[in-house]
Design an enzyme around this catalytic site. Structure first.
Site, PDB file in Angstrom:
ATOM      1  N   ASN A  22       0.836  -1.213   0.000  1.00 41.65           N
ATOM      2  CA  ASN A  22       0.000   0.000   0.000  1.00 41.65           C
ATOM      3  C   ASN A  22       0.866   1.256   0.000  1.00 41.65           C
ATOM      4  O   ASN A  22       0.550   2.229  -0.679  1.00 41.65           O
ATOM      5  CB  ASN A  22      -0.953  -0.002   1.197  1.00 41.65           C
ATOM      6  CG  ASN A  22      -2.174  -0.856   0.942  1.00 41.65           C
ATOM      7  OD1 ASN A  22      -3.078  -0.455   0.215  1.00 41.65           O
ATOM      8  ND2 ASN A  22      -2.198  -2.053   1.514  1.00 41.65           N
ATOM      9  N   MET A  97       0.959  -2.886  12.463  1.00 45.63           N
ATOM     10  CA  MET A  97       0.393  -3.871  13.393  1.00 45.63           C
ATOM     11  C   MET A  97       0.629  -3.458  14.846  1.00 45.63           C
ATOM     12  O   MET A  97       1.268  -4.174  15.621  1.00 45.63           O
ATOM     13  CB  MET A  97       1.001  -5.254  13.123  1.00 45.63           C
ATOM     14  CG  MET A  97       0.803  -5.729  11.700  1.00 45.63           C
ATOM     15  SD  MET A  97      -0.937  -5.880  11.269  1.00 45.63           S
ATOM     16  CE  MET A  97      -1.306  -7.407  12.108  1.00 45.63           C
ATOM     17  N   HIS A 116      -8.311  -1.348   5.955  1.00 52.39           N
ATOM     18  CA  HIS A 116      -8.554  -2.655   6.563  1.00 52.39           C
ATOM     19  C   HIS A 116      -9.134  -3.593   5.497  1.00 52.39           C
ATOM     20  O   HIS A 116     -10.029  -3.196   4.745  1.00 52.39           O
ATOM     21  CB  HIS A 116      -9.539  -2.501   7.734  1.00 52.39           C
ATOM     22  CG  HIS A 116      -9.859  -3.800   8.387  1.00 52.39           C
ATOM     23  ND1 HIS A 116      -8.993  -4.423   9.271  1.00 52.39           N
ATOM     24  CD2 HIS A 116     -10.925  -4.635   8.254  1.00 52.39           C
ATOM     25  CE1 HIS A 116      -9.531  -5.563   9.653  1.00 52.39           C
ATOM     26  NE2 HIS A 116     -10.696  -5.712   9.062  1.00 52.39           N
ATOM     27  N   LEU A 151      -9.961  -0.687  18.007  1.00 50.77           N
ATOM     28  CA  LEU A 151      -9.523  -1.340  16.770  1.00 50.77           C
ATOM     29  C   LEU A 151     -10.589  -1.300  15.670  1.00 50.77           C
ATOM     30  O   LEU A 151     -11.729  -1.696  15.888  1.00 50.77           O
ATOM     31  CB  LEU A 151      -9.158  -2.804  17.081  1.00 50.77           C
ATOM     32  CG  LEU A 151      -8.599  -3.625  15.922  1.00 50.77           C
ATOM     33  CD1 LEU A 151      -7.259  -3.079  15.470  1.00 50.77           C
ATOM     34  CD2 LEU A 151      -8.472  -5.088  16.323  1.00 50.77           C
ATOM     35  N   GLU A 181      -7.232  -2.334  -2.608  1.00 48.53           N
ATOM     36  CA  GLU A 181      -6.618  -1.378  -1.676  1.00 48.53           C
ATOM     37  C   GLU A 181      -5.682  -0.410  -2.401  1.00 48.53           C
ATOM     38  O   GLU A 181      -5.646   0.775  -2.098  1.00 48.53           O
ATOM     39  CB  GLU A 181      -5.822  -2.121  -0.606  1.00 48.53           C
ATOM     40  CG  GLU A 181      -6.704  -2.902   0.361  1.00 48.53           C
ATOM     41  CD  GLU A 181      -5.896  -3.613   1.437  1.00 48.53           C
ATOM     42  OE1 GLU A 181      -6.502  -3.988   2.438  1.00 48.53           O
ATOM     43  OE2 GLU A 181      -4.666  -3.781   1.279  1.00 48.53           O
TER      44      GLU A 181
HETATM   45  C1  GRF Z   1      -3.339  -4.684   3.982  1.00 46.15           C
HETATM   46  O1  GRF Z   1      -4.152  -5.762   3.617  1.00 46.15           O
HETATM   47  C2  GRF Z   1      -4.097  -3.718   4.847  1.00 46.15           C
HETATM   48  O2  GRF Z   1      -5.466  -3.699   4.588  1.00 46.15           O
HETATM   49  C3  GRF Z   1      -3.864  -4.278   6.234  1.00 46.15           C
HETATM   50  O3  GRF Z   1      -2.552  -4.755   6.209  1.00 46.15           O
HETATM   51  C4  GRF Z   1      -2.197  -5.123   4.882  1.00 46.15           C
HETATM   52  C5  GRF Z   1      -0.913  -4.431   4.561  1.00 46.15           C
HETATM   53  O4  GRF Z   1      -0.366  -4.873   3.342  1.00 46.15           O
HETATM   54  N1  GRF Z   1      -4.113  -3.267   7.230  1.00 46.15           N
HETATM   55  P1  GRF Z   1       0.908  -4.141   2.732  1.00 46.15           P
HETATM   56  O5  GRF Z   1       2.004  -4.163   3.791  1.00 46.15           O
HETATM   57  O6  GRF Z   1       0.513  -2.750   2.372  1.00 46.15           O
HETATM   58  O7  GRF Z   1       1.304  -4.949   1.532  1.00 46.15           O
END
Ligand code: GRF
Length: 222
Positions: A22, A97, A116, A151, A181
């Site tokens: 992302n 996380m 999310h 959360l 995303e």
């Molecule tokens: C994504 O699926 C996002 O929705 C979630 O964590 C993942 C992160 O993926 N919160 P990346 O590290 O951007 O590839």
């Protein structure tokens, strides 16, 4: 209407823990004209691949690992100080996380976004793709929402949805939702940067109109 990019790009900080796909989508969108600037990428894991993505794009990086702090409170204050140093207007959580504590969320009230991998309020937390299959859902997708100290529960800004097909499994859904995303997150950041999307204490509006209760809705064929 006067758009924001005629003034200066939106300053953002992106928080990651892992792959950073992302983050990459945002970096690519900026290269294509999204009027934002990533002041810093912060990771809570030193080996997050997203840090390499940031460095390749010439973006400042910081690593703050939880095990170097005695408690969560101290960790969140260090994170807060780090963010303050880079003066972002918005904080973009992209696979970060770690749940931000109330003090940190309050410091940046209505200025923190998360993405999310589910159609919230369905399936907060982890393992959303497996949960969708177990629930027999016909629709799945991704949600961009404001962050509160609880959360996956802040105001929903936008959702991109797809139809679950009979031959989907958790891996195929993960790939498809990631694809959604990567389109959705830069689009929402662009709307904020252009000041078309306005977030105030009691309302979120797009071009002056209140958003639907479940946010802007995008259908995608993947
Ligand atoms: C994504 O699926 C996002 O929705 C979630 O964590 C993942 C992160 O993926 N919160 P990346 O590290 O951007 O590839």
């Amino acid at each position: 209407m006067t758009h924001r990019h005629t003034v200066q790009p939106l300053a953002i900080a992106v928080l990651i823990s892992g792959n950073g796909s992302n983050l990459q989508a945002i970096i690519d969108a900026i290269a294509m004209g999204l009027p934002a600037r990533i002041n810093v990428v912060i990771s809570n894991h030193a080996n997050a691949y997203g840090l390499q993505r940031a460095q390749s794009a010439g973006i400042a990086t910081e690593v703050l690992e939880r095990h170097n702090f005695t408690n969560r409170y101290d960790y969140d204050r260090a994170l807060q100080r780090c963010l303050e140093r880079y003066q972002p207007e918005w904080i973009i959580l992209a696979g970060f996380m770690h749940i931000l504590d109330a003090e940190l969320v309050t410091r940046f009230t209505n200025r923190i976004l998360n993405i999310h991998p589910s159609l919230l309020p369905k399936h907060p937390g982890l393992n959303t793709h497996t949960a969708v299959l177990h629930a027999g859902d016909t629709m799945h997708g991704a949600t961009v929402h404001l962050v509160t100290a609880e959360l996956d529960s802040g105001t929903i800004i936008a959702q991109a949805r797809l139809t679950v097909s009979a031959d989907d499994n958790a891996d195929s859904l993960k790939t498809k939702v990631h694809h959604l995303e990567h389109q959705l997150y830069p689009l929402i950041i662009k709307l904020i940067a252009e000041q078309r999307l306005q977030v105030c204490a009691h309302s979120v509006t797009l071009d002056g109109q209140p958003l639907p209760a479940n946010g802007l809705q995008f259908e995608h064929k993947v």
